[in-house]
Design a protein around this motif. Structure first.
Motif, PDB file in Angstrom:
ATOM      1  N   LYS A  38       6.014   9.468  -1.666  1.00  0.00           N
ATOM      2  CA  LYS A  38       7.374   9.978  -1.885  1.00  0.00           C
ATOM      3  C   LYS A  38       8.126   9.161  -2.933  1.00  0.00           C
ATOM      4  N   VAL A  39       7.532   8.039  -3.336  1.00  0.00           N
ATOM      5  CA  VAL A  39       8.164   7.138  -4.303  1.00  0.00           C
ATOM      6  C   VAL A  39       7.360   7.177  -5.597  1.00  0.00           C
ATOM      7  N   GLU A  40       8.052   7.259  -6.718  1.00  0.00           N
ATOM      8  CA  GLU A  40       7.366   7.225  -8.014  1.00  0.00           C
ATOM      9  C   GLU A  40       6.757   5.839  -8.224  1.00  0.00           C
ATOM     10  N   ARG A  41       5.594   5.797  -8.848  1.00  0.00           N
ATOM     11  CA  ARG A  41       4.914   4.517  -9.046  1.00  0.00           C
ATOM     12  C   ARG A  41       5.735   3.552  -9.900  1.00  0.00           C
ATOM     13  N   ASP A  42       6.468   4.071 -10.883  1.00  0.00           N
ATOM     14  CA  ASP A  42       7.287   3.175 -11.698  1.00  0.00           C
ATOM     15  C   ASP A  42       8.415   2.557 -10.869  1.00  0.00           C
ATOM     16  N   GLU A  43       8.883   3.267  -9.844  1.00  0.00           N
ATOM     17  CA  GLU A  43       9.899   2.700  -8.951  1.00  0.00           C
ATOM     18  C   GLU A  43       9.314   1.564  -8.113  1.00  0.00           C
ATOM     19  N   LEU A  44       8.050   1.694  -7.745  1.00  0.00           N
ATOM     20  CA  LEU A  44       7.384   0.619  -7.007  1.00  0.00           C
ATOM     21  C   LEU A  44       7.286  -0.633  -7.872  1.00  0.00           C
ATOM     22  N   LYS A  75      12.077  -0.622  -1.190  1.00  0.00           N
ATOM     23  CA  LYS A  75      11.732  -1.896  -0.567  1.00  0.00           C
ATOM     24  C   LYS A  75      11.184  -1.676   0.843  1.00  0.00           C
ATOM     25  N   ASP A  76      11.804  -0.758   1.592  1.00  0.00           N
ATOM     26  CA  ASP A  76      11.346  -0.465   2.952  1.00  0.00           C
ATOM     27  C   ASP A  76       9.978   0.211   2.948  1.00  0.00           C
ATOM     28  N   VAL A  77       9.756   1.094   1.982  1.00  0.00           N
ATOM     29  CA  VAL A  77       8.448   1.746   1.857  1.00  0.00           C
ATOM     30  C   VAL A  77       7.368   0.695   1.605  1.00  0.00           C
ATOM     31  N   LEU A  78       7.629  -0.207   0.674  1.00  0.00           N
ATOM     32  CA  LEU A  78       6.654  -1.256   0.378  1.00  0.00           C
ATOM     33  C   LEU A  78       6.387  -2.127   1.605  1.00  0.00           C
ATOM     34  N   ASP A  79       7.418  -2.429   2.360  1.00  0.00           N
ATOM     35  CA  ASP A  79       7.267  -3.247   3.558  1.00  0.00           C
ATOM     36  C   ASP A  79       6.396  -2.540   4.597  1.00  0.00           C
ATOM     37  N   ILE A  80       6.670  -1.268   4.829  1.00  0.00           N
ATOM     38  CA  ILE A  80       5.893  -0.488   5.804  1.00  0.00           C
ATOM     39  C   ILE A  80       4.435  -0.380   5.363  1.00  0.00           C
ATOM     40  N   VAL A  81       4.226  -0.077   4.088  1.00  0.00           N
ATOM     41  CA  VAL A  81       2.865   0.070   3.558  1.00  0.00           C
ATOM     42  C   VAL A  81       2.115  -1.260   3.635  1.00  0.00           C
ATOM     43  N   TYR A  82       2.782  -2.333   3.255  1.00  0.00           N
ATOM     44  CA  TYR A  82       2.160  -3.664   3.296  1.00  0.00           C
ATOM     45  C   TYR A  82       1.684  -3.993   4.715  1.00  0.00           C
ATOM     46  N   HIS A  83       2.550  -3.773   5.691  1.00  0.00           N
ATOM     47  CA  HIS A  83       2.190  -4.088   7.072  1.00  0.00           C
ATOM     48  C   HIS A  83       1.097  -3.158   7.616  1.00  0.00           C
ATOM     49  N   ALA A  84       1.152  -1.899   7.245  1.00  0.00           N
ATOM     50  CA  ALA A  84       0.124  -0.956   7.697  1.00  0.00           C
ATOM     51  C   ALA A  84      -1.247  -1.353   7.145  1.00  0.00           C
ATOM     52  N   LEU A  85      -1.288  -1.734   5.870  1.00  0.00           N
ATOM     53  CA  LEU A  85      -2.547  -2.161   5.271  1.00  0.00           C
ATOM     54  C   LEU A  85      -3.065  -3.440   5.928  1.00  0.00           C
ATOM     55  N   SER A  86      -2.158  -4.376   6.191  1.00  0.00           N
ATOM     56  CA  SER A  86      -2.545  -5.625   6.857  1.00  0.00           C
ATOM     57  C   SER A  86      -3.103  -5.355   8.247  1.00  0.00           C
ATOM     58  N   GLU A  87      -2.429  -4.489   8.994  1.00  0.00           N
ATOM     59  CA  GLU A  87      -2.867  -4.161  10.354  1.00  0.00           C
ATOM     60  C   GLU A  87      -4.275  -3.561  10.375  1.00  0.00           C
ATOM     61  N   ASN A 143      -6.620  -5.907   2.176  1.00  0.00           N
ATOM     62  CA  ASN A 143      -5.798  -6.812   1.380  1.00  0.00           C
ATOM     63  C   ASN A 143      -4.681  -5.960   0.777  1.00  0.00           C
ATOM     64  N   PRO A 144      -3.457  -6.090   1.279  1.00  0.00           N
ATOM     65  CA  PRO A 144      -2.378  -5.191   0.851  1.00  0.00           C
ATOM     66  C   PRO A 144      -2.062  -5.270  -0.641  1.00  0.00           C
ATOM     67  N   VAL A 145      -2.125  -6.469  -1.210  1.00  0.00           N
ATOM     68  CA  VAL A 145      -1.813  -6.615  -2.635  1.00  0.00           C
ATOM     69  C   VAL A 145      -2.827  -5.832  -3.464  1.00  0.00           C
ATOM     70  N   ASN A 146      -4.105  -6.019  -3.181  1.00  0.00           N
ATOM     71  CA  ASN A 146      -5.135  -5.306  -3.941  1.00  0.00           C
ATOM     72  C   ASN A 146      -4.998  -3.793  -3.796  1.00  0.00           C
ATOM     73  N   GLN A 147      -4.743  -3.340  -2.581  1.00  0.00           N
ATOM     74  CA  GLN A 147      -4.647  -1.905  -2.333  1.00  0.00           C
ATOM     75  C   GLN A 147      -3.433  -1.292  -3.027  1.00  0.00           C
ATOM     76  N   ILE A 148      -2.297  -1.970  -2.962  1.00  0.00           N
ATOM     77  CA  ILE A 148      -1.086  -1.442  -3.608  1.00  0.00           C
ATOM     78  C   ILE A 148      -1.252  -1.442  -5.129  1.00  0.00           C
ATOM     79  N   VAL A 149      -1.855  -2.500  -5.671  1.00  0.00           N
ATOM     80  CA  VAL A 149      -2.116  -2.533  -7.120  1.00  0.00           C
ATOM     81  C   VAL A 149      -3.056  -1.391  -7.501  1.00  0.00           C
ATOM     82  N   GLY A 150      -4.084  -1.176  -6.713  1.00  0.00           N
ATOM     83  CA  GLY A 150      -5.006  -0.068  -6.985  1.00  0.00           C
ATOM     84  C   GLY A 150      -4.281   1.260  -7.015  1.00  0.00           C
TER      85      GLY A 150
END
Length: 87
Positions: A66-72, A21-33, A37-44
Motif C-alpha cells: 500500500k506504500v510506494e517504494r520511494d516513500e519507503l 514508519k508504522d508499516v516499516l515497523d510492522i513489516v520488520y517485526h513480522a519478518l523477524s518473527e 533477515n528483515p533488512v535484506n528482505q526489505i532491501v530486496g
C-alpha cells in the motif's frame, strides 16, 4: 422499492491511513518473527518491487504494497539522517 427518478447516494468508507514508519515497523517485526533477515528482505523488496520478499505473516505483505517504494526509501533516509545528524 427505490425511486428511479432520484439520485442514489453511495458512500465508501476509507481505510484508516497508516504511516509509512508504522508499516516499516510492522513489516520488520513480522519478518523477524518468521526468522528472516528483515533488512535484506526489505532491501530486496525496494530494489525489485517483488512482494514475495515480504512475508504475509501479520498482513505485512499487504501493508507494504500500500506504500510506494520511494516513500519507503524516503522514510528510511529521514530516520537515518535524524539519528546520524552531521550537524
Amino acid at each position: 422499492m427505490q425511486d428511479k427518478n432520484n439520485t442514489q447516494y453511495f458512500k465508501v468508507e476509507k481505510e484508516p491511513e497508516i504511516k509509512v514508519k508504522d508499516v516499516l515497523d510492522i513489516v520488520y517485526h513480522a519478518l523477524s518473527e518468521k526468522g528472516y533477515n528483515p533488512v535484506n528482505q526489505i532491501v530486496g523488496y525496494i530494489m525489485s518491487g517483488d512482494p514475495t520478499y515480504i512475508t504475509s505473516h501479520n498482513n505485512a505483505r499487504s501493508l507494504i504494497m500500500k506504500v510506494e517504494r520511494d516513500e519507503l526509501v524516503e522514510e528510511i533516509l529521514k530516520e537515518y539522517i535524524k539519528t546520524n545528524s552531521w550537524q
